[in-house]
Write a protein that holds these residues in place. Structure first.
Motif, short mmCIF file in Angstrom:
data_model
loop_
_atom_site.label_atom_id
_atom_site.label_comp_id
_atom_site.label_asym_id
_atom_site.label_seq_id
_atom_site.Cartn_x
_atom_site.Cartn_y
_atom_site.Cartn_z
N LYS A 79 0.69 -1.33 0.08
CA LYS A 79 0.05 -0.03 0.15
C LYS A 79 0.90 1.14 -0.07
CE LYS A 79 -3.66 2.40 2.66
NZ LYS A 79 -4.46 2.48 3.86
N ALA A 80 1.89 1.15 1.00
CA ALA A 80 2.71 2.37 1.02
C ALA A 80 3.67 2.55 -0.43
CB ALA A 80 3.89 2.25 2.09
N LEU A 81 3.84 1.43 -1.27
CA LEU A 81 4.59 1.53 -2.46
C LEU A 81 3.59 2.10 -3.24
CD1 LEU A 81 7.31 0.79 -3.92
CD2 LEU A 81 6.01 -1.50 -4.44
N LYS A 82 2.29 1.57 -3.28
CA LYS A 82 1.35 2.19 -4.47
C LYS A 82 1.19 3.58 -4.24
CE LYS A 82 -2.36 -0.46 -4.91
NZ LYS A 82 -3.32 -1.23 -4.70
N ASN A 83 1.02 4.14 -3.00
CA ASN A 83 0.90 5.60 -2.59
C ASN A 83 2.17 6.48 -2.70
OD1 ASN A 83 -1.72 4.70 -2.03
ND2 ASN A 83 -1.31 4.81 0.26
N ASP A 84 3.30 5.67 -3.17
CA ASP A 84 4.65 6.49 -3.28
C ASP A 84 5.13 6.94 -1.73
OD1 ASP A 84 4.89 6.31 -5.97
OD2 ASP A 84 3.72 7.93 -6.44
N ASP A 85 4.59 6.29 -0.74
CA ASP A 85 5.27 6.95 0.73
C ASP A 85 6.60 6.19 0.51
OD1 ASP A 85 2.96 8.32 1.35
OD2 ASP A 85 2.01 6.40 1.85
N ILE A 86 6.92 4.94 -0.02
CA ILE A 86 8.22 4.41 -0.17
C ILE A 86 8.40 4.24 -1.77
CG2 ILE A 86 8.07 3.26 1.91
CD1 ILE A 86 7.36 0.60 0.41
N ASP A 87 9.73 4.31 -2.09
CA ASP A 87 10.08 4.29 -3.42
C ASP A 87 10.56 2.75 -4.09
OD1 ASP A 87 10.29 7.30 -3.76
OD2 ASP A 87 11.97 6.98 -2.30
N ILE A 88 10.90 1.94 -3.22
CA ILE A 88 11.08 0.41 -3.69
C ILE A 88 10.82 -0.52 -2.54
CG2 ILE A 88 13.10 1.15 -5.31
CD1 ILE A 88 15.05 0.75 -3.22
N LEU A 89 10.78 -1.70 -2.94
CA LEU A 89 10.41 -2.70 -2.02
C LEU A 89 11.35 -4.00 -1.74
CD1 LEU A 89 8.30 -4.16 0.22
CD2 LEU A 89 6.94 -4.83 -1.64
N VAL A 90 11.89 -4.12 -0.81
CA VAL A 90 12.34 -5.58 -0.59
C VAL A 90 12.19 -6.48 0.32
CG1 VAL A 90 14.76 -6.69 -0.04
CG2 VAL A 90 14.68 -4.38 -1.03
#
Length: 358
Positions: free
Chosen positions: A109-120
């Motif tokens: 959800k944070a990735l979709k909202n651009d609250d984070i930039d990348i996901l590991v």
């Protein structure tokens, strides 16, 4: 000159009974990692503090309750839950599996909202995550749905990149799953990833056969002659440098893979056995075909050593650096092709995480 905003690295914690939390903590014991990114771990500061003590880690954690409180220079732990969780290292546990999914859902959800930039993503147990709410075989399928992509499992190192036509498909279903449409889609995804994410302007791609010896001209199965070869020829005629099918049994041992920028395997073990043999501990699982960047280490939960402080964090650290590099490469590519996807500047915050009035 304005200081460049650090890339926000989201981390889903994975199965707490496995080695995921251990490799995450070990990776960020090195304070120099904060020079490259701002980590945001989606879990619970209470449980990570317990695990930090268990592993005698000196990693400093900064607990937060919402993404607006993320601070650069800190190892942020976003509290997805606050209740206690019973940890039994090395045990498969549906309750613990549910927390792995809570972490993944919040991070996505944070990735979709651009609250984070990348996901590991740290490793999950594919059995214990199953529930009425979550019926996916793993991370990739879930992210494919949530991010509306055409995902592809792409195992990468600097020197070897292996993509799969089929990933978590039973062996008995592989041949009927591989269609001309699937082959074209997967090779297109790999070709685009090599160009935009790895900066290879004219990539060369090898395709491994479906059957032993690529079918021996139809003697050992018809799929290579009737499906794979004509589709490869069609793709090659379109201008892409795609070659094959090559017999899989000798391709890696003969070092043929070194002549190509990527190798396409027909099924999971055909590609991952040689990849992990050649690069275990340094390999990264990259989900190509999404408009967001997601990577993971090339290993699983390793229940057999969980809680023993024996886990090697090399692959997780490689996954972090790969995600950072791909994110930067993709932004540069988009700028060059006049389709910029630059990070939007975030509203400045004070130390309490509140937006400052400009």
């Amino acid at each position: 000159m304005k200081k460049e905003e650090k890339i926000r690295l989201g981390i889903s914690i994975g199965d707490l009974n496995g080695i995921g939390s251990e490799v995450v903590l070990k990776t960020f014991e090195d304070s120099r990692m904060l020079d490259f990114c701002t980590p945001v771990i989606f879990a619970s500061v209470k449980i990570l503090s317990f695990l930090k003590k268990h592993y005698k880690s000196n990693t400093n954690l900064h607990g937060i309750d919402k993404t607006s409180q993320i601070l650069d220079g800190k190892i942020n732990v976003l509290n997805v839950w606050k209740e206690s969780v019973s940890i039994n290292f090395g045990q498969e546990d549906e309750k613990v599996g549910s927390y792995a999914i809570k972490s993944l859902v919040a991070a996505t959800k944070a990735l979709k909202n651009d609250d984070i930039d990348i996901l590991v993503t740290a490793p999950i147990n594919k059995h214990s995550i199953q529930s009425e709410e979550f019926k996916f075989p793993g991370h990739t399928d879930y992210l494919d749905q949530e991010l509306n992509g055409n995902s592809l499992m792409f195992m990468i190192t600097d020197d070897l990149k292996v993509g799969l036509l089929t990933d978590h498909v039973a062996v008995k279903d592989i041949a009927e799953t591989i269609t001309p449409e699937l082959i074209e889609q997967k090779i297109s995804t790999i070709h685009n990833a090599l160009r935009q994410d790895f900066g290879i302007s004219k990539p060369k791609i090898a395709v491994l056969g479906i059957n032993p010896h690529s079918g021996d001209n139809g003697v050992i199965g018809k799929e290579d002659e009737e499906v794979l070869k004509p589709t490869i020829q069609k793709i090659n005629d379109s201008g892409k440098l795609v070659y094959g099918p090559y017999a899989a049994d000798s391709f890696f041992g003969s070092n043929n893979y070194k002549a190509f920028d990527a190798v396409v395997a027909s099924y999971h073990d055909q590609g991952l056995i040689p990849f992990k043999t050649l690069s275990f501990g340094k390999g990264v699982n990259y989900t190509a075909g999404l408009h967001k960047v997601r990577t993971s280490p090339d290993h699983g939960t390793a229940f057999e050593i969980a809680g023993k402080n024996q886990a090697d964090n090399s692959s997780f650290k490689e996954a972090v650096f790969a995600a950072l590099k791909i994110f930067k490469n993709r932004n540069e590519y988009n700028e060059l092709t006049k389709n910029p996807l630059k990070k939007q500047p975030r509203k400045p915050q004070n130390k309490a995480g509140r937006e400052q009035k400009l």
